[in-house]
Structures are given as C-alpha cells and as structure tokens.
Design an enzyme around this catalytic site. Structure first.
Site, mmCIF file in Angstrom:
data_model
loop_
_atom_site.group_PDB
_atom_site.id
_atom_site.type_symbol
_atom_site.label_atom_id
_atom_site.label_comp_id
_atom_site.label_asym_id
_atom_site.label_seq_id
_atom_site.Cartn_x
_atom_site.Cartn_y
_atom_site.Cartn_z
ATOM 1 N N SER A 1 0.801 -1.220 0.000
ATOM 2 C CA SER A 1 0.000 0.000 0.000
ATOM 3 C C SER A 1 0.840 1.279 0.000
ATOM 4 O O SER A 1 1.596 1.515 -0.921
ATOM 5 C CB SER A 1 -0.956 -0.040 1.186
ATOM 6 O OG SER A 1 -1.855 1.019 1.137
ATOM 7 N N ASP B 1 -2.065 6.423 -3.642
ATOM 8 C CA ASP B 1 -0.976 5.787 -2.891
ATOM 9 C C ASP B 1 -0.374 4.685 -3.769
ATOM 10 O O ASP B 1 -0.692 4.595 -4.964
ATOM 11 C CB ASP B 1 -1.472 5.263 -1.532
ATOM 12 C CG ASP B 1 -2.373 4.050 -1.669
ATOM 13 O OD1 ASP B 1 -3.014 3.894 -2.727
ATOM 14 O OD2 ASP B 1 -2.426 3.249 -0.710
ATOM 15 N N ASP C 1 -0.786 1.485 -4.196
ATOM 16 C CA ASP C 1 -1.638 0.480 -4.838
ATOM 17 C C ASP C 1 -2.983 1.048 -5.269
ATOM 18 O O ASP C 1 -3.869 0.297 -5.681
ATOM 19 C CB ASP C 1 -1.822 -0.744 -3.934
ATOM 20 C CG ASP C 1 -2.514 -0.400 -2.629
ATOM 21 O OD1 ASP C 1 -2.386 0.747 -2.167
ATOM 22 O OD2 ASP C 1 -3.195 -1.274 -2.071
ATOM 23 N N ASP D 1 -5.646 2.083 -3.907
ATOM 24 C CA ASP D 1 -6.958 1.983 -3.254
ATOM 25 C C ASP D 1 -7.291 3.326 -2.619
ATOM 26 O O ASP D 1 -8.435 3.665 -2.411
ATOM 27 C CB ASP D 1 -7.021 0.822 -2.235
ATOM 28 C CG ASP D 1 -5.965 0.916 -1.153
ATOM 29 O OD1 ASP D 1 -4.971 1.648 -1.320
ATOM 30 O OD2 ASP D 1 -6.132 0.241 -0.110
HETATM 31 MG MG MG Z 1 -3.260 1.414 -0.341
#
Ligand code: MG
Length: 437
Positions: free
Chosen positions: A94, A232, A234, A236
């Site tokens: 992340s 960020d 990744d 999400d």
């Molecule tokens: Mg993330």
C-alpha cells in the site's frame, strides 16, 4: 498454545526478504490453496512483489488451486476481479516505503479477509495444515490481461463524461496502469506526474498526504487545471488538490463524497472514531456510525449496517454499490464528475469547519491497558462514551478522543470543538497526564 500473529489490520506486511520471505509466501499459498479451488493474483510495482507473487503461486498450485495471474494492477482492480474467483490475492504494501511488501487476501464481494479468516490462515500455517496434491491435480496456471479493462468498463458505466483538466499524480504506484487512461476515456485532459510504475518510488513517498504532494499542488496551479488527484502505491487510496493548489483534507473529502452519495436518499454512513464532526454536520439526515480506525473496520461496518457509503480520512472511500474494497480509481472518476458541477474550492467552502487539536504523549506499550482504564473512569461521566477504539466522549460543544497508538509507544489526544477547543483539550490533557503518573 498461541500461534504467531502474521496479519495486521492491513493483511500481512513487513520488510521484504527479511520479515516477508518467499518461504512465508509459499506457506500462505499452500494453506490458501488447500482451502480454495480458484484464485486470482495481482501485484503492485514493488521491487520484491514478483518474488513474493511467484512463491504464492507455487504454493497455491501445489495445493491444487487454479490460479489466474492478472499482473501489475491496482488493489481495487484485483478486488473487482476477485468476484469471479473463490478468493483474490494482492501482493502490496500500500502506502508503506519501498522496502516493504505485503500480502492481502480478498473475498469475492471485495471485502478483505476478516479477523476470523486471517486467524484460520495463521493457525493453519503454524500447524502445517495443508496438503500437496499429486502431479496430475496440480492447479492450472493462467495469465489474464483483461482485468484492467473490465474494471474501467464497470466504472465508465457508472460515471458520466467530463472535459475537465486534471493533473494526476500516481506516485509511481499501480494507479499508473489505469487512472490516466480511464480519465482520458471519460473526456478529461489529463496531465500525468509519476505515472510510470517504479517500486523504488523515486518521485515521492507513496502516502498521498499534504506533505508528500508538493509537486502536484504546484502543477495544478502552473497548468491552470481544475483539480489534482493523487494515489498511494496500490491506488486503493485517492486524495485531491483544489484548483487553487490547496490540499483537500481527508475529512473534507469524506464529507464531499458523502453529500453526493447521500443526496436524495436516506441512509447510513460509516466512518472511524477520529473523523471530524464536519462529516456529521454536513450529512444531516444521514445516520453516522463510527468504527475502529482502519479501512477494513469501516468496510465491515458498512456491510453490517447496510450503509450507502463510508470511508476513512486517510484517503479510503468505499462505495458498497460497486465493492467493499476502497476504490481510488472509481473515486477519482467520481470526483471529476462532482467538480464538473462546482469548483472544488467552492465545495470545500460550503463545509462547516471546527478547530481541532491533536497531541501525542509517550506511554510504554505494556502500560497502555492500565492507562486506558484510568482514563475511561475519568472521561465516562463527561458525556456520551464510545469505547470501540480508545475512548471517545461526545459533549455539548465537541468531542475528545484518547487513543493508544497501535504501532508506537504513544497515546494520542484528539479534540474538536464548535468553540474554544483549548478548553476540551486541556481537560483531557489533565486526565491523561494524571493517568500517566
Ligand atoms: Mg493502499
């Protein structure tokens, strides 16, 4: 006998090749593959991600699970792809720095594995509770390059076109594989920063906070763009910058999306305990439910209450009509649609604003339980108490939260008030200092 705790609130995460090794990933794969018949796997651009991904695939197929690999993708793309499999596996850390890697597991409805599911995996690894299949039953392995397109098409069905000028900072994360193309296809003029995935994260730290987005804030002003968007590592998470180059805070984003999602319908909105009452006051008519801090707890809360929306001020926005996984790509498209009607700075100005005060105090981890007991006894008589994550007390004029840090030897006070926040903060500070003695 207790077993080793592998999972935190964001899955398994740690330093690559030190804490998170191929051996560990192989075991996770064997355990998971012994329990699921089909799985989809993806990874973010971290340098160590292919190593961990291949060990997971080896373990899962060795246990007889058919594995489909969708390559370098965002976490919400993987969570969306998981709908067609028994589970999804994302190799990501992340927003953590480059040296980290992690494994996050997903259910077909986009909900991350809950604590009970995680404990089952931990226990099975400890007990070596997995089986290897004979050679002719080894799980099939396939690659599938269509996941990003499927995710984009789903979003395009739900979000209208726009011709806004957008500066997009993917931070060299996985968002570079999808968001620039999606916004272009929706009609936007897209100027990208750091859109090349690079696991060294050379341009900025992966966390999309005010401090890390100086390049984006400047570019929005320099290019005369309508807004800036950042992800960020990744994707999400998603945060934004208004047309004047100001960072939009997490509480503001939570309220702006909330107003949009709740307009014209009554429903429940789920937020963590440390969220500003700006959200409550701008979503009057909606029921606000508070959970522990962490996007997984918010997602679980949304599912339990049948809520229409929820999120966490760190940049996780959850729209349960598409998935229980926070989707920074969908959120980016949605924000562009909202800003088409009204400038982002104007949307911010409409929100009520209250003074907040935060401070951390050192507190040894082993003393935290005793400390919180003392604090609870003192705070309880002062107002409406919520003790799901620290102690939050709601009073006439505002609220205060005393919460032990999950990762550091600290406790934090957060106070927010309609007027005179110092009064509430100092009252809490006195209680905290006495309890620390
Ligand atoms: Mg993330």
């Amino acid at each position: 006998m207790g077993y080793m705790k592998l999972f935190g609130s964001s899955g398994i995460r740690g330093i690559a090749n030190k804490e998170i090794t191929p051996e560990l990933a192989l075991n996770v794969g064997l355990v998971l593959g012994s329990r699921k018949k089909t799985a989809v796997i993806g990874r973010d651009p971290r340098v160590s991600a292919p190593m961990i991904e291949h060990a997971l695939i080896a373990g899962m197929t060795a246990a007889g699970c058919a594995v489909t690999e969708i390559g370098l993708v965002s976490t919400p793309t993987l969570a969306y792809a998981a709908r067609e499999y028994e589970c999804g596996v994302m190799v990501t850390a992340s927003h953590n720095p480059s040296e980290y890697v992690g494994i996050k597991l997903w259910n077909p409805d986009g909900m991350a594995f809950d604590s009970a599911q995680q404990e089952e995996i931990e226990k099975a690894i400890e007990d070596k509770d997995f089986s290897r299949v004979p050679w002719n039953l080894i799980g099939k392995f396939e690659e599938d390059g269509s996941a990003i397109r499927a995710h984009m098409n789903m979003i395009k069905k739900l979000v209208g076109n726009s011709s806004l000028k957008v500066v997009l900072d993917c931070g060299c994360g996985a968002g570079g594989t999808i968001t620039p193309y999606l916004l272009q296809e929706l009609g936007c003029e897209v100027i990208t920063l750091n859109a090349q995935p690079d696991g060294h994260f050379p341009a900025r730290k992966p966390e999309p906070n005010d401090e890390n987005l100086s390049m984006l804030k400047k570019a929005v002003v320099d290019f005369g763009a309508n807004l800036g968007i950042a992800h960020d590592g990744d994707a999400d998470r998603m945060m934004a910058v208004d047309e004047k180059g100001n960072f939009v805070s997490g509480d503001e984003m939570l309220a702006i999306f909330g107003r949009y999602e709740c307009s014209g319908r009554k429903g429940t909105v789920v937020v963590p305990v440390d969220t500003s009452m700006m959200v409550d006051d701008s979503l009057q008519g909606s029921e606000i439910v508070r959970t522990r801090v962490g996007d997984v707890y918010v997602a679980e809360g949304i599912k339990q209450c049948g809520a229409i929306y929820g999120g966490e001020p760190s940049g996780s926005w959850i729209f349960p009509k598409i998935s229980y996984c926070p989707d920074g790509i969908y959120a980016a498209a949605k924000l562009v649609e909202i800003v088409k009607e009204k400038k982002l700075s104007e949307l911010r100005e409409e929100l009520p604003r209250y003074a907040t005060k935060r401070e951390a105090f050192p507190c040894a981890n082993e003393k935290k339980t005793e400390f919180m007991k003392k604090v609870k006894a003192k705070l309880e008589p002062l107002g409406k108490v919520l003790d799901i994550d620290g102690i939050r007390v709601e009073m006439e004029n505002g609220w205060v939260l005393v919460r032990p840090s999950g990762t550091e030897a600290k406790v934090r006070i957060t106070a927010e008030a309609r007027e005179n926040v110092d009064e509430i903060f100092e009252m809490a500070e006195k209680i905290v200092k006495e309890a620390l003695e």
